[in-house]
Write an enzyme that holds these catalytic residues in place. Structure first.
Site, PDB file in Angstrom:
ATOM      1  CE  LYS A 125      43.279 -56.742  48.215  1.00 45.58           C
ATOM      2  NZ  LYS A 125      42.222 -57.102  49.200  1.00 45.58           N
ATOM      3  CB  SER A 167      42.854 -61.039  49.723  1.00 48.14           C
ATOM      4  OG  SER A 167      42.094 -59.840  49.840  1.00 48.14           O
ATOM      5  CB  SER A 215      40.954 -58.903  52.640  1.00 44.16           C
ATOM      6  OG  SER A 215      40.799 -60.224  52.195  1.00 44.16           O
TER       7      SER A 215
HETATM    8  N1  GLN Z   1      39.612 -64.463  53.335  1.00 44.60           N
HETATM    9  C1  GLN Z   1      38.272 -64.107  52.964  1.00 44.60           C
HETATM   10  C2  GLN Z   1      37.939 -64.725  51.630  1.00 44.60           C
HETATM   11  O1  GLN Z   1      38.726 -65.461  51.145  1.00 44.60           O
HETATM   12  C3  GLN Z   1      38.105 -62.624  52.939  1.00 44.60           C
HETATM   13  C4  GLN Z   1      38.658 -61.994  51.741  1.00 44.60           C
HETATM   14  C5  GLN Z   1      38.500 -60.510  51.719  1.00 44.60           C
HETATM   15  O2  GLN Z   1      38.190 -59.883  52.730  1.00 44.60           O
HETATM   16  N2  GLN Z   1      38.667 -59.957  50.542  1.00 44.60           N
HETATM   17  O3  GLN Z   1      36.915 -64.507  51.070  1.00 44.60           O
END
Ligand code: GLN
Length: 482
Positions: free
Chosen positions: A80, A155, A179
């Site tokens: 990532k 994400s 994410s």
């Molecule tokens: N979807 C969640 C957010 O937008 C989690 C994101 C993540 O785990 N980095 O914060």
């Protein structure tokens, strides 16, 4: 093309270490697949073609010299793009980091290299990991390899898609509120959020430091276990790292679930969850029961407030962590007559809409006069959730829930309404708030034919038990697809 048709990391490493297959041929095969499908999927911000081939040659030279390159010899891994890689652009899919090359490697990157793994590229994400669909990337969205009109989740959508498309058998993501697990679920691969502190955060670009955790993506439970063993374990460079070695996972995978007490989280198995996702959840519970587990309903009453608490705590921490992007120290700068104007113009030009929304939410939640009623209250909810989990784990060894309320949705379907997008995280957020491990295991498909994942949750450092149950679910899926 779906996950599972290409060789696993375990089988690749065995062949490369045994000298029956060259790391170069492994990397070439994956690069060829990337050349074919990446233009349509956009899993990567950067493919490290030359670097990967050079690293493969070094692995092959080591094998030829009689050395053992390590347990992931010749295995391509996708990272990532919020994991620091020395001298290689690390963008967080944000304009504000344009041109920045970290002067050091993240601890996980270092550990992968030492295990013989080969970094094949940096994957796309929602900008600074804020999002659930990878549509918040400054470089355009990633598409779901199972259906290019759908999102891969987020994400870590690029990492999930890379593994689902067999661009790499393994990938790393980060999970602050879901994410890793949510995109794993939407792309039909295994995704693990370890216990907070099991994997070093050194070199992970911070989003919400008390919630962030790096973890594996893989096509099999065994591969995910091996990858977590390699990246886990104490690191003095992360002050929140647990001072003990990585958990032993591969060795316990075949122990089954006989006698384990597993609770379906009632609050996450009803309203708001799609019927086809619920159906898979109950089928998974039946599989575990047939394997000897005792299934009952668990209750985490405060889970309902997890989403609200998270969307105060995570933005609050983010507003502080992202203050460092001021046009001076990293990446993009828009020049102006005064420093304050330069800061403002650089941040205005460099951050996307969702990141700006989080910074404003977080700054507000922390501001004088509101601190107690927003941030302070959210921290109290966090404690309630921890207490509810503690009570549940007096009765249960593991908990079970859906990973995501629905299968993958269409690109653009939720971009105009941040609240609907945030609802994707309802099942995954409680584990982050409690610091506990959880993982998503592919378990069949929905009415639309798209992958469904079920989530296994465990108490702090309960990864070994969690992986045992994951292996049972995976074995059952293999049976039915035979
Ligand atoms: N979807 C969640 C957010 O937008 C989690 C994101 C993540 O785990 N980095 O914060």
């Amino acid at each position: 093309m779906t996950a599972g048709v290409a060789p696993t990391a375990v089988s690749i490493a065995a062949e490369v270490r045994g000298g029956t297959r060259s790391a170069r041929s492994v990397v070439e095969e994956h690069l060829a697949r990337i050349a074919e499908r990446e233009p349509a999927i956009h899993a990567f911000n950067l493919v490290l073609r030359d670097e990967a081939l050079a690293a493969a040659d070094a692995v092959d030279a080591a094998v030829a010299a009689g050395d053992d390159p390590g347990p992931l010899a010749g295995v391509p891994v996708a990272l990532k793009d919020n994991l620091c890689t020395r001298g290689i652009p690390t963008t967080c899919s944000s304009r504000i980091l344009e041109g920045w090359r970290p002067p050091y490697d993240a601890t996980v990157v270092e550990r992968l290299r030492r295990s013989g793994a080969i970094t094949i590229g940096k994957t796309n994400l929602d900008e600074f990991a804020m999002g659930s669909s990878t549509e918040n990337s400054a470089f355009g969205p990633t598409r779901n390899p199972h259906d290019l009109t759908k999102v891969p989740g987020g994400s870590s959508g690029g990492s999930a898609a890379a593994v689902a498309a067999n661009f790499a058998p393994l990938a790393l993501g980060s999970d602050t509120g879901g994410s890793i697990r949510q995109p794993a679920s939407l792309c039909g691969v295994v995704g693990v959020k370890p216990t907070y502190g099991v994997v070093s955060r050194y070199g992970l670009v911070a989003f919400a430091s008390s919630l962030d955790q790096i973890g594996p993506f893989a096509t099999t439970v065994h591969d995910a276990a091996l990858l977590l063993e390699i990246i886990g374990g104490h690191d003095p460079l992360d002050s929140t790292s647990i001072p003990s070695p990585a958990p032993s996972l591969v060795d316990v995978l075949d122990r089954g679930v006989d006698g384990l007490r597993i609770g379906i989280i009632g609050e996450l198995a009803g309203e708001g969850i799609a019927p086809d996702v619920l159906a898979r959840l109950h089928e998974a519970a039946n599989v575990l029961e047939k394997a000897g587990a005792i299934i009952d309903t668990a209750t985490i009453p405060a889970a309902m407030y997890g989403l609200s608490a998270y969307y105060l705590i995570a933005p609050a921490e983010a507003s502080s962590n992202l203050a460092r992007y001021d046009g001076v120290r990293y990446g993009l700068r828009v020049d102006a007559p005064t420093t304050a104007e330069m800061n403002e113009l650089s941040r205005t030009a460099g951050f996307g809409a969702e990141v700006k929304r989080r910074i404003m939410l977080g700054t507000y939640a922390l501001s004088a006069g509101y601190y107690d009623s927003y941030y302070g209250k959210a921290q109290k909810v966090r404690t309630l959730i921890i207490n509810d989990f503690a009570k549940a784990y007096e009765q249960f060894d593991l908990l079970l829930s859906p990973t995501s309320p629905t299968t993958a949705f269409a690109l653009g379907a939720k971009t105009s309404d941040p609240l609907t997008m945030y609802l994707n995280d309802i099942c995954t957020i409680p584990s982050n708030l409690a610091g506990q491990p959880a993982m998503s295991v592919p378990f069949g498909v929905g009415d639309d034919g798209m992958p469904v994942g079920v989530q296994l949750l465990a108490p702090l450092q309960g990864e070994p038990t969690m992986f045992r149950a994951a292996a049972v679910l995976e074995a059952a899926m293999k049976e039915t697809s035979r």
